[in-house]
Motif scaffolding. Structure first.
Motif, mmCIF file in Angstrom:
data_model
loop_
_atom_site.group_PDB
_atom_site.id
_atom_site.type_symbol
_atom_site.label_atom_id
_atom_site.label_comp_id
_atom_site.label_asym_id
_atom_site.label_seq_id
_atom_site.Cartn_x
_atom_site.Cartn_y
_atom_site.Cartn_z
ATOM 1 N N UNK A 146 12.903 2.167 -6.407
ATOM 2 C CA UNK A 146 13.077 0.725 -6.213
ATOM 3 C C UNK A 146 11.805 -0.031 -6.611
ATOM 4 N N UNK A 147 10.663 0.566 -6.350
ATOM 5 C CA UNK A 147 9.395 -0.044 -6.760
ATOM 6 C C UNK A 147 9.328 -0.148 -8.285
ATOM 7 N N UNK A 148 9.746 0.901 -8.964
ATOM 8 C CA UNK A 148 9.702 0.920 -10.434
ATOM 9 C C UNK A 148 10.528 -0.194 -11.066
ATOM 10 N N UNK A 149 11.601 -0.595 -10.397
ATOM 11 C CA UNK A 149 12.461 -1.659 -10.953
ATOM 12 C C UNK A 149 12.202 -3.011 -10.287
ATOM 13 N N UNK A 150 11.133 -3.088 -9.494
ATOM 14 C CA UNK A 150 10.728 -4.358 -8.910
ATOM 15 C C UNK A 150 11.492 -4.798 -7.681
ATOM 16 N N UNK A 151 12.190 -3.877 -7.021
ATOM 17 C CA UNK A 151 12.950 -4.247 -5.830
ATOM 18 C C UNK A 151 12.207 -3.938 -4.535
ATOM 19 N N UNK A 152 11.053 -3.286 -4.657
ATOM 20 C CA UNK A 152 10.167 -3.034 -3.520
ATOM 21 C C UNK A 152 8.766 -3.423 -3.977
ATOM 22 N N UNK A 153 8.040 -4.100 -3.107
ATOM 23 C CA UNK A 153 6.690 -4.543 -3.462
ATOM 24 C C UNK A 153 5.722 -3.363 -3.508
ATOM 25 N N UNK A 154 4.627 -3.573 -4.199
ATOM 26 C CA UNK A 154 3.578 -2.556 -4.279
ATOM 27 C C UNK A 154 3.044 -2.258 -2.875
ATOM 28 N N UNK A 155 2.903 -3.309 -2.071
ATOM 29 C CA UNK A 155 2.412 -3.162 -0.694
ATOM 30 C C UNK A 155 3.345 -2.264 0.123
ATOM 31 N N UNK A 156 4.657 -2.508 0.036
ATOM 32 C CA UNK A 156 5.623 -1.706 0.793
ATOM 33 C C UNK A 156 5.667 -0.266 0.295
ATOM 34 N N UNK A 157 5.597 -0.088 -1.021
ATOM 35 C CA UNK A 157 5.589 1.274 -1.572
ATOM 36 C C UNK A 157 4.348 2.018 -1.116
ATOM 37 N N UNK A 158 3.192 1.353 -1.165
ATOM 38 C CA UNK A 158 1.940 1.994 -0.743
ATOM 39 C C UNK A 158 1.993 2.374 0.737
ATOM 40 N N UNK A 159 2.559 1.492 1.564
ATOM 41 C CA UNK A 159 2.671 1.784 2.999
ATOM 42 C C UNK A 159 3.595 2.978 3.241
ATOM 43 N N UNK A 160 4.701 3.029 2.490
ATOM 44 C CA UNK A 160 5.632 4.157 2.624
ATOM 45 C C UNK A 160 4.951 5.458 2.199
ATOM 46 N N UNK A 161 4.202 5.394 1.115
ATOM 47 C CA UNK A 161 3.506 6.580 0.610
ATOM 48 C C UNK A 161 2.454 7.065 1.601
ATOM 49 N N UNK A 162 1.656 6.142 2.132
ATOM 50 C CA UNK A 162 0.636 6.529 3.132
ATOM 51 C C UNK A 162 1.284 7.123 4.384
ATOM 52 N N UNK A 163 2.355 6.484 4.849
ATOM 53 C CA UNK A 163 3.038 6.997 6.033
ATOM 54 C C UNK A 163 3.622 8.372 5.799
ATOM 55 N N UNK A 164 4.204 8.575 4.611
ATOM 56 C CA UNK A 164 4.779 9.876 4.263
ATOM 57 C C UNK A 164 3.686 10.953 4.239
ATOM 58 N N UNK A 165 2.577 10.629 3.612
ATOM 59 C CA UNK A 165 1.480 11.606 3.534
ATOM 60 C C UNK A 165 0.953 11.968 4.917
ATOM 61 N N UNK A 166 0.921 10.998 5.813
ATOM 62 C CA UNK A 166 0.469 11.257 7.184
ATOM 63 C C UNK A 166 1.479 12.137 7.915
ATOM 64 N N UNK A 167 2.756 11.875 7.690
ATOM 65 C CA UNK A 167 3.809 12.609 8.399
ATOM 66 C C UNK A 167 3.921 14.065 7.965
#
Length: 132
Positions: free
Chosen positions: A110-131
Protein backbone atom coordinates in the motif's frame (compact mmCIF):
# COMPACT_ATOMS: atom_id res chain seq x y z
CA UNK A 1 -4.60 -27.72 30.19
CA UNK A 2 -1.92 -29.12 27.87
CA UNK A 3 -3.80 -32.43 27.84
CA UNK A 4 -7.01 -30.64 26.80
CA UNK A 5 -5.15 -28.80 24.05
CA UNK A 6 -3.68 -32.04 22.66
CA UNK A 7 -7.07 -33.70 22.88
CA UNK A 8 -8.68 -30.79 21.05
CA UNK A 9 -6.05 -30.75 18.30
CA UNK A 10 -6.50 -34.49 17.80
CA UNK A 11 -10.29 -34.15 17.68
CA UNK A 12 -10.08 -31.31 15.16
CA UNK A 13 -7.61 -33.14 12.91
CA UNK A 14 -9.85 -36.20 12.97
CA UNK A 15 -12.81 -34.08 11.85
CA UNK A 16 -14.56 -33.92 15.22
CA UNK A 17 -15.54 -30.30 14.67
CA UNK A 18 -18.41 -30.54 17.15
CA UNK A 19 -16.02 -31.20 20.04
CA UNK A 20 -13.66 -28.47 18.83
CA UNK A 21 -16.56 -26.04 18.51
CA UNK A 22 -17.81 -26.81 22.02
CA UNK A 23 -14.35 -26.44 23.53
CA UNK A 24 -13.58 -23.19 21.71
CA UNK A 25 -17.01 -21.80 22.62
CA UNK A 26 -16.35 -22.41 26.31
CA UNK A 27 -12.81 -21.00 26.05
CA UNK A 28 -14.05 -17.92 24.15
CA UNK A 29 -16.65 -17.29 26.85
CA UNK A 30 -13.73 -17.15 29.28
CA UNK A 31 -11.96 -14.59 27.10
CA UNK A 32 -9.50 -16.79 25.20
CA UNK A 33 -8.60 -14.78 22.07
CA UNK A 34 -7.21 -17.83 20.30
CA UNK A 35 -10.54 -19.57 20.77
CA UNK A 36 -12.35 -16.56 19.32
CA UNK A 37 -10.04 -16.72 16.31
CA UNK A 38 -10.63 -20.45 15.81
CA UNK A 39 -14.40 -19.96 16.04
CA UNK A 40 -14.19 -17.24 13.39
CA UNK A 41 -12.42 -19.73 11.13
CA UNK A 42 -15.09 -22.38 11.70
CA UNK A 43 -17.86 -19.91 10.88
CA UNK A 44 -15.95 -18.69 7.82
CA UNK A 45 -15.70 -22.09 6.18
CA UNK A 46 -18.66 -23.80 7.82
CA UNK A 47 -16.72 -26.58 9.52
CA UNK A 48 -18.95 -28.20 12.11
CA UNK A 49 -21.23 -25.16 12.06
CA UNK A 50 -23.33 -23.41 9.48
CA UNK A 51 -21.45 -20.62 7.67
CA UNK A 52 -22.31 -17.37 9.42
CA UNK A 53 -20.63 -14.10 8.44
CA UNK A 54 -22.08 -12.21 11.41
CA UNK A 55 -20.71 -14.69 13.95
CA UNK A 56 -17.44 -14.94 12.04
CA UNK A 57 -17.03 -11.16 12.25
CA UNK A 58 -17.99 -11.12 15.94
CA UNK A 59 -15.33 -13.68 16.89
CA UNK A 60 -12.76 -12.15 14.56
CA UNK A 61 -13.32 -8.74 16.15
CA UNK A 62 -13.08 -10.15 19.69
CA UNK A 63 -9.81 -11.89 18.80
CA UNK A 64 -8.40 -8.75 17.17
CA UNK A 65 -9.32 -6.59 20.16
CA UNK A 66 -7.58 -9.17 22.34
CA UNK A 67 -4.36 -8.81 20.34
CA UNK A 68 -4.49 -11.74 17.94
CA UNK A 69 -2.39 -10.72 14.89
CA UNK A 70 -4.01 -13.24 12.54
CA UNK A 71 -7.44 -11.87 13.39
CA UNK A 72 -6.25 -8.33 12.63
CA UNK A 73 -4.83 -9.53 9.33
CA UNK A 74 -8.12 -11.21 8.41
CA UNK A 75 -10.12 -8.10 9.35
CA UNK A 76 -7.85 -6.11 7.06
CA UNK A 77 -8.54 -8.57 4.25
CA UNK A 78 -12.30 -8.28 4.81
CA UNK A 79 -12.10 -4.49 4.72
CA UNK A 80 -9.99 -4.54 1.57
CA UNK A 81 -12.53 -6.77 -0.19
CA UNK A 82 -15.21 -4.24 0.75
CA UNK A 83 -13.12 -1.46 -0.82
CA UNK A 84 -12.27 0.20 2.50
CA UNK A 85 -8.52 0.46 2.02
CA UNK A 86 -8.00 2.94 4.87
CA UNK A 87 -9.63 0.57 7.35
CA UNK A 88 -7.71 -2.38 5.92
CA UNK A 89 -4.45 -0.46 6.28
CA UNK A 90 -5.24 0.34 9.91
CA UNK A 91 -5.80 -3.35 10.73
CA UNK A 92 -2.65 -4.39 8.86
CA UNK A 93 -0.53 -1.73 10.57
CA UNK A 94 -1.68 -2.97 13.97
CA UNK A 95 -1.06 -6.61 12.98
CA UNK A 96 2.39 -5.75 11.58
CA UNK A 97 3.26 -4.14 14.91
CA UNK A 98 2.23 -7.43 16.54
CA UNK A 99 4.69 -9.28 14.30
CA UNK A 100 2.46 -10.46 11.45
CA UNK A 101 4.59 -10.80 8.30
CA UNK A 102 1.68 -10.87 5.84
CA UNK A 103 0.32 -7.63 7.24
CA UNK A 104 3.70 -5.93 6.92
CA UNK A 105 3.86 -7.03 3.27
CA UNK A 106 0.39 -5.57 2.65
CA UNK A 107 1.34 -2.29 4.32
CA UNK A 108 4.48 -2.16 2.20
CA UNK A 109 2.44 -2.76 -0.95
CA UNK A 110 0.00 0.00 0.00
CA UNK A 111 2.93 2.33 0.69
CA UNK A 112 4.35 1.61 -2.77
CA UNK A 113 1.12 2.78 -4.42
CA UNK A 114 0.70 5.79 -2.15
CA UNK A 115 -2.17 4.49 -0.02
CA UNK A 116 -0.12 4.43 3.20
CA UNK A 117 2.10 7.28 4.32
CA UNK A 118 5.84 6.91 4.79
CA UNK A 119 5.31 7.68 8.49
CA UNK A 120 2.75 4.87 8.91
CA UNK A 121 4.88 2.39 6.96
CA UNK A 122 7.95 3.25 9.04
CA UNK A 123 5.96 2.84 12.28
CA UNK A 124 4.64 -0.55 11.11
CA UNK A 125 8.15 -1.65 10.16
CA UNK A 126 9.66 -0.55 13.50
CA UNK A 127 6.86 -2.24 15.43
CA UNK A 128 7.26 -5.44 13.42
CA UNK A 129 11.00 -5.51 14.02
CA UNK A 130 10.44 -5.04 17.75
CA UNK A 131 7.82 -7.80 17.85
CA UNK A 132 9.91 -10.39 16.05
Amino acid sequence: MAYQSKKLTKAFKEGDYKSAFEYWTRAAALGDVGAHYQLSCLYHVGQGVEKDEKRELHHLTEAAIGGHPGARYNLGCLERRKGRVDRAATHWIIAAKLGDDRSLENVRDLYKVGQVSKKDFAAALRGHQTAV
